[in-house]
Scaffold this active site. Structure first.
Site, PDB file in Angstrom:
ATOM      1  N   ASP A  75      74.862  40.838 -32.748  1.00 25.57           N
ATOM      2  CA  ASP A  75      74.201  40.322 -33.959  1.00 25.57           C
ATOM      3  C   ASP A  75      73.441  39.045 -33.609  1.00 25.57           C
ATOM      4  O   ASP A  75      73.747  38.361 -32.615  1.00 25.57           O
ATOM      5  CB  ASP A  75      75.200  40.093 -35.097  1.00 25.57           C
ATOM      6  CG  ASP A  75      76.270  39.050 -34.772  1.00 25.57           C
ATOM      7  OD1 ASP A  75      76.738  39.026 -33.626  1.00 25.57           O
ATOM      8  OD2 ASP A  75      76.621  38.263 -35.669  1.00 25.57           O
ATOM      9  N   GLU A 140      79.411  37.717 -35.004  1.00 27.56           N
ATOM     10  CA  GLU A 140      79.718  36.438 -34.379  1.00 27.56           C
ATOM     11  C   GLU A 140      78.944  35.324 -35.074  1.00 27.56           C
ATOM     12  O   GLU A 140      79.466  34.243 -35.295  1.00 27.56           O
ATOM     13  CB  GLU A 140      79.370  36.458 -32.884  1.00 27.56           C
ATOM     14  CG  GLU A 140      80.063  35.357 -32.085  1.00 27.56           C
ATOM     15  CD  GLU A 140      79.278  34.056 -32.050  1.00 27.56           C
ATOM     16  OE1 GLU A 140      79.873  33.025 -31.693  1.00 27.56           O
ATOM     17  OE2 GLU A 140      78.071  34.040 -32.379  1.00 27.56           O
TER      18      GLU A 140
HETATM   19 ZN   LIG Z   1      76.078  33.616 -29.490  1.00 26.46          ZN
END
Ligand SMILES: [Zn+2]
Length: 398
Positions: A75, A140
């Site tokens: 992501d 994340e």
């Molecule tokens: Zn990162």
């Protein structure tokens, strides 16, 4: 060999617009890269009430130990104003020896290089003498609730264990080879609200101004220092991040005032002991600083942000030496072993196996025109390839 070229791998990944929480095709693209290399690939969807479902990926090559894990995320943060980019953020254009795109360094670039490194190692030496796995999350850059933490738990429940982990986050401040992260500081945030009695600014004896209490309480957390640092960590540091009274009237003493803070702490502390120290300081300051000389100690309330980040330090010398030696042999630079910077998903992985972090140069991460030098992609691929060989050689010896 397919996928041995990190540049092509990265272009494929950047062209998947995987802004958290969207998968954007990025994990599917990674799966397509790993399958021909012999990996068994699983896609795990994590759910949490009130939060978007997140796709994650776990892939393993080999069935025996020793077992090396590569961890990261596909992501990316949003591109921001796309018209400000000199190249479109999801086009993966190459201009002047640099590859442009959101995620180029944070951290699709690291994934692209590790895939290429594994492909080249298989080509040169055959399958690894043990197992290599990819533990890749799509969460994340967001709340990180449906990501690495759940993926590790899920894999562990299926019987997976690891001997070491490399996280491919960008760790180098200026030049590839500058810095390996061998630990991270912990992080705790909170909010303190001081209560007073609302009243007329012209009649302060009938009121109790909470701002008078807030100032010494906030000061008590900023000074004196929490510690002087340790050999591996900088000094712990607390910053007051906001002071909020929310009082638009000039003639009213407010009823309450609050401030927010964040502390980054080293391994002198745990999340619990640093919280206890914060409360001790606040209590002491409250007693010393009544709102007015003839009044009771300032009344306050503290609320802690959920889920502190725990501090950790990796002491696995074989892992650190394998990585440091690989960096030096490819770049000629001896990397600094550092614990600086923000938190990363390594904070979850450290509970499962020793973990170190090394990736690209972080200068343009999260910025407009995020980009990576093509030469760095080749160099990082060589570092990762050398690291893999050295780590397995070490692990098989011991
Ligand atoms: Zn990162």
């Amino acid at each position: 060999m397919p996928v041995a070229d990190p540049i092509a791998n990265l272009q494929t990944l950047i062209r998947c617009p995987s802004v958290t929480p969207a998968e954007g095709g990025a994990l599917a693209a990674l799966e397509a890269m790993l399958l021909p290399l012999g990996f068994k690939v699983e896609r795990m969807v994590a759910t949490e009430p009130g939060m978007p479902d997140i796709e994650n990926l776990y892939a393993r090559l080999g069935t025996d130990g020793p077992h090396l894990m590569f961890a990261g995320h596909t992501d990316v943060v949003p591109p921001g104003d796309e018209t400000s980019w000199s190249q479109p953020p999801f086009a993966a254009e190459i201009v002047g020896g640099e590859l442009f795109g959101r995620g180029a360094v944070d951290m699709k670039g690291g994934i692209a290089c590790f895939v290429a490194a594994v492909a080249r190692n298989i080509e040169q030496h055959g399958a690894p003498k043990g197992s290599i796995s990819f533990l890749i999350t799509g969460d994340e850059e967001g709340p990180a609730v449906n990501g690495t933490e759940k993926l590790l738990k899920w894999a562990t429940e299926k019987g997976e264990t690891w001997d070491a982990c490399l996280v491919g986050e960008p760790t180098n401040p200026d030049v590839l080879g500058d810095m390996i992260k061998i630990g991270r500081r912990g992080s705790v945030s909170g909010k303190v609200t001081v209560f007073g009695v609302q009243g007329h600014a012209a009649y302060p004896h009938l009121a109790d101004n909470p701002v008078r209490g807030l100032l010494p309480l906030a000061s008590s957390l900023m000074d004196p220092p929490f510690d002087g640092g340790t050999p591996e960590f900088p000094a712990s540091n607390l910053e007051v991040t906001s002071i909020d009274v929310g009082n638009p009237a000039t003639n009213v003493i407010p009823a309450k005032a609050s401030f927010a803070f964040n502390i980054r702490f080293n391994d002198t502390w745990t999340a619990d002991t640093v919280k206890a120290e914060i409360v001790r300081r606040l209590n002491e300051a409250a007693v010393k600083s009544p709102l007015r000389p003839d009044r009771d100690p300032a009344r306050y309330e503290i609320t802690w942000a959920e889920r502190p980040s725990h501090v950790f330090l990796t002491r696995n010398n074989a892992l650190i030496a394998s990585l440091s030696g690989a960096v030096e042999s490819v770049t000629g630079k001896v990397p600094k072993l550092s614990t600086t910077g923000g938190t990363s998903d390594a904070r979850f992985i450290k509970d499962y196996c020793p973990v170190v972090e090394f990736g690209l140069v972080g200068q343009t991460m999260h910025m407009i025109d995020e980009r990576v030098a093509l030469a760095d992609l080749e160099t990082l691929t060589q570092i990762y390839g050398t690291f893999i060989s050295r780590w397995f050689d070490n692990a098989l010896l011991s």
